[in-house]
Write a protein that holds these residues in place. Structure first.
Motif, PDB file in Angstrom:
ATOM      1  N   SER A 205     -20.808  19.768  -1.592  1.00 58.59           N
ATOM      2  CA  SER A 205     -21.737  18.938  -2.363  1.00 58.59           C
ATOM      3  C   SER A 205     -21.300  18.754  -3.815  1.00 58.59           C
ATOM      4  N   GLU A 206     -20.272  19.468  -4.239  1.00 60.93           N
ATOM      5  CA  GLU A 206     -19.835  19.388  -5.628  1.00 60.93           C
ATOM      6  C   GLU A 206     -18.851  18.258  -5.885  1.00 60.93           C
ATOM      7  N   TYR A 207     -18.503  17.471  -4.887  1.00 61.34           N
ATOM      8  CA  TYR A 207     -17.475  16.450  -5.027  1.00 61.34           C
ATOM      9  C   TYR A 207     -18.075  15.059  -5.181  1.00 61.34           C
ATOM     10  N   PHE A 208     -17.971  14.532  -6.401  1.00 63.31           N
ATOM     11  CA  PHE A 208     -18.385  13.171  -6.702  1.00 63.31           C
ATOM     12  C   PHE A 208     -17.269  12.489  -7.491  1.00 63.31           C
ATOM     13  N   CYS A 209     -16.996  11.247  -7.143  1.00 63.07           N
ATOM     14  CA  CYS A 209     -15.941  10.497  -7.820  1.00 63.07           C
ATOM     15  C   CYS A 209     -16.407  10.076  -9.216  1.00 63.07           C
ATOM     16  N   GLU A 210     -15.575  10.344 -10.218  1.00 59.25           N
ATOM     17  CA  GLU A 210     -15.915   9.995 -11.599  1.00 59.25           C
ATOM     18  C   GLU A 210     -15.922   8.484 -11.827  1.00 59.25           C
ATOM     19  N   ILE A 211     -15.240   7.720 -10.962  1.00 58.69           N
ATOM     20  CA  ILE A 211     -15.138   6.280 -11.153  1.00 58.69           C
ATOM     21  C   ILE A 211     -16.287   5.547 -10.465  1.00 58.69           C
ATOM     22  N   CYS A 212     -16.424   5.734  -9.148  1.00 54.62           N
ATOM     23  CA  CYS A 212     -17.457   4.993  -8.401  1.00 54.62           C
ATOM     24  C   CYS A 212     -18.756   5.779  -8.256  1.00 54.62           C
ATOM     25  N   TRP A 221      -7.232  13.812   0.544  1.00 54.50           N
ATOM     26  CA  TRP A 221      -6.585  13.988  -0.751  1.00 54.50           C
ATOM     27  C   TRP A 221      -7.403  13.295  -1.844  1.00 54.50           C
ATOM     28  N   PHE A 222      -7.385  13.866  -3.049  1.00 50.66           N
ATOM     29  CA  PHE A 222      -8.127  13.316  -4.164  1.00 50.66           C
ATOM     30  C   PHE A 222      -7.468  13.769  -5.454  1.00 50.66           C
ATOM     31  N   TYR A 223      -7.868  13.161  -6.570  1.00 48.47           N
ATOM     32  CA  TYR A 223      -7.357  13.569  -7.881  1.00 48.47           C
ATOM     33  C   TYR A 223      -8.378  14.482  -8.554  1.00 48.47           C
ATOM     34  N   SER A 230     -13.418  17.617 -12.955  1.00 47.38           N
ATOM     35  CA  SER A 230     -13.673  16.217 -12.615  1.00 47.38           C
ATOM     36  C   SER A 230     -12.753  15.796 -11.482  1.00 47.38           C
ATOM     37  N   SER A 231     -13.257  14.900 -10.619  1.00 52.36           N
ATOM     38  CA  SER A 231     -12.510  14.458  -9.448  1.00 52.36           C
ATOM     39  C   SER A 231     -12.706  12.968  -9.233  1.00 52.36           C
ATOM     40  N   MET A 232     -11.805  12.360  -8.462  1.00 52.79           N
ATOM     41  CA  MET A 232     -11.972  10.953  -8.097  1.00 52.79           C
ATOM     42  C   MET A 232     -11.203  10.643  -6.826  1.00 52.79           C
ATOM     43  N   HIS A 233     -11.667   9.611  -6.115  1.00 55.17           N
ATOM     44  CA  HIS A 233     -10.951   9.117  -4.950  1.00 55.17           C
ATOM     45  C   HIS A 233      -9.527   8.703  -5.349  1.00 55.17           C
ATOM     46  N   THR A 234      -8.609   8.815  -4.429  1.00 51.91           N
ATOM     47  CA  THR A 234      -7.249   8.336  -4.707  1.00 51.91           C
ATOM     48  C   THR A 234      -7.246   6.825  -4.908  1.00 51.91           C
ATOM     49  N   ALA A 235      -8.103   6.087  -4.200  1.00 52.57           N
ATOM     50  CA  ALA A 235      -8.142   4.632  -4.333  1.00 52.57           C
ATOM     51  C   ALA A 235      -8.847   4.187  -5.605  1.00 52.57           C
ATOM     52  N   CYS A 236      -9.673   5.043  -6.182  1.00 61.21           N
ATOM     53  CA  CYS A 236     -10.369   4.698  -7.417  1.00 61.21           C
ATOM     54  C   CYS A 236      -9.555   5.063  -8.658  1.00 61.21           C
ATOM     55  N   ALA A 237      -8.550   5.878  -8.474  1.00 62.09           N
ATOM     56  CA  ALA A 237      -7.758   6.336  -9.618  1.00 62.09           C
ATOM     57  C   ALA A 237      -7.117   5.144 -10.326  1.00 62.09           C
ATOM     58  N   PRO A 238      -7.206   5.101 -11.642  1.00 60.42           N
ATOM     59  CA  PRO A 238      -6.703   3.941 -12.407  1.00 60.42           C
ATOM     60  C   PRO A 238      -5.183   3.955 -12.514  1.00 60.42           C
ATOM     61  N   LEU A 239      -4.514   3.619 -11.422  1.00 58.12           N
ATOM     62  CA  LEU A 239      -3.050   3.637 -11.411  1.00 58.12           C
ATOM     63  C   LEU A 239      -2.471   2.525 -12.268  1.00 58.12           C
ATOM     64  N   LYS A 240      -3.201   1.436 -12.384  1.00 58.21           N
ATOM     65  CA  LYS A 240      -2.769   0.333 -13.231  1.00 58.21           C
ATOM     66  C   LYS A 240      -4.006  -0.239 -13.910  1.00 58.21           C
ATOM     67  N   LEU A 241      -3.815  -1.039 -14.936  1.00 60.00           N
ATOM     68  CA  LEU A 241      -4.934  -1.485 -15.748  1.00 60.00           C
ATOM     69  C   LEU A 241      -6.001  -2.213 -14.956  1.00 60.00           C
ATOM     70  N   TYR A 242      -5.614  -3.086 -14.032  1.00 60.99           N
ATOM     71  CA  TYR A 242      -6.652  -3.859 -13.364  1.00 60.99           C
ATOM     72  C   TYR A 242      -7.483  -3.014 -12.429  1.00 60.99           C
ATOM     73  N   LEU A 248     -13.137  -0.403  -5.063  1.00 63.77           N
ATOM     74  CA  LEU A 248     -13.317  -1.015  -3.759  1.00 63.77           C
ATOM     75  C   LEU A 248     -14.117  -0.118  -2.833  1.00 63.77           C
ATOM     76  N   PRO A 249     -14.790  -0.680  -1.840  1.00 64.00           N
ATOM     77  CA  PRO A 249     -15.636   0.118  -0.951  1.00 64.00           C
ATOM     78  C   PRO A 249     -14.839   0.836   0.125  1.00 64.00           C
ATOM     79  N   ASP A 250     -15.550   1.622   0.914  1.00 63.13           N
ATOM     80  CA  ASP A 250     -15.031   2.237   2.147  1.00 63.13           C
ATOM     81  C   ASP A 250     -14.049   3.376   1.924  1.00 63.13           C
ATOM     82  N   ASP A 251     -13.965   3.905   0.719  1.00 59.69           N
ATOM     83  CA  ASP A 251     -13.136   5.084   0.477  1.00 59.69           C
ATOM     84  C   ASP A 251     -11.705   4.866   0.977  1.00 59.69           C
TER      85      ASP A 251
END
Length: 318
Positions: A205-212, A221-223, A230-242, A248-251
């Protein structure tokens, strides 16, 4: 070799201050039009026309014009094709990583087989920090693997190629194995976040994405930053500016538009102003053709009027 309508200039120094290297910490985006990866080192090539914005890594100018016996399509030769400026709908799904891209491609036109240049040279054997004791061997997706799952994203291996440890029977999708950096840094974070392969906290229960701000499964896997917890989904991680514009949905395991370069402009016959190639956001509302939401899709948008459409709703008149 690829062609470009304007001469290219080799940039070897940044003394004049007219060009900056890619730096998310300073909100500077410089993405190669070939591999759609950040340009962080010198030298690189830039188009001589300032309003063009075309840039290339130096090594992307030395790509072979053809590939013989490619592991994903061994029966026909794959030919290098630049996507930039070739068509209005220059986005396609790579047959290997299953991500969309508008960078350079290797194609078999006879079979409509296309792979981005990052996936064109994937090795047969890799090592990975998540499984350091054994080599991982490249495999193709197969219906026989429908109940076999990627260790990173917990999705089936049946439709996507990847890698396997024959000793431990561990599997990874290609994009999960190769497209997730070990560390990332965001301008709002004090510390770098590391890619974690196993749970870091005591309770699920302690895992919430900081972005979404959604809860997520720590078995994927996660960051994570242990100092800040602090943690975040790998797909939410700001790898590039945009990536900062919209998640995006669906993890998803990897950011869906990792291989798409936004910001290009095109002109079409039935609209008087140039259109910009962008990622749809919630503020963009509905497409004026199909009236479906534009958020989370590739869209064309006019900065001078209210023209906003999905890329597939724009006619192919360039």
């Amino acid at each position: 070799m690829f062609s470009h309508p304007h001469p290219l200039i080799l940039i070897e120094t940044l003394d004049n201050g007219s060009v900056s290297l890619h730096d998310p910490m300073k909100r500077v985006e410089l993405l190669c039009d070939g591999c759609v990866r950040p340009i962080t080192d010198l030298p690189f090539y830039r188009c001589s026309q300032d309003d063009c914005g075309f840039v290339l890594h130096e090594w992307c100018t030395r790509l072979p014009s053809e590939i013989q016996d490619h592991h994903g399509h061994p029966n026909h030769t794959l030919v290098l094709e630049p996507q930039y400026g070739r068509s209005l709908h220059g986005v396609f799904e790579c047959k290997i990583c299953k991500l969309y891209t508008n960078g350079f491609t290797y194609e078999c036109m006879e079979c409509e087989y296309r792979v981005d240049i990052n996936c064109a040279f994937i090795p047969d054997v890799i090592t990975h920090e998540a499984h350091p004791d054994h080599l991982l061997l490249r495999i193709e997706g197969s219906p026989n693997l429908s109940k076999t799952f990627c260790r990173a994203c917990r999705r089936s291996m049946d439709k996507q190629p990847g890698f396997r440890c024959p000793t431990c029977d561990l599997y990874l999708h290609t994009k999960c194995a190769l497209f997730l950096p070990g560390k990332i840094r965001h301008k709002y974070d004090k510390h770098a976040l590391s890619l974690r392969y196993y749970p870091a906290e005591n309770h699920r229960s302690e895992y919430f994405c900081e972005i979404c701000e959604d809860e997520f499964d720590p078995e994927k896997w996660f960051y994570h930053c242990s100092t800040c917890a602090s943690s975040m989904h790998t797909a939410c991680a700001p790898l590039k500016l945009y990536c900062e514009k919209s998640v995006l949905p669906d993890d998803l395991p990897v950011f869906w538009f990792l291989n798409v370069k936004f910001g290009r402009t095109v002109e079409i016959i039935h609209h008087p102003h140039p259109l910009t190639y962008e990622q749809g956001l919630s503020a963009d509302g509905e497409c004026d053709v199909c009236h479906e939401q534009l958020q989370h899709y590739v869209i064309f948008k006019c900065s001078r009027c209210k023209f906003t459409r999905h890329r597939w709703c724009v006619k192919k008149h360039v």
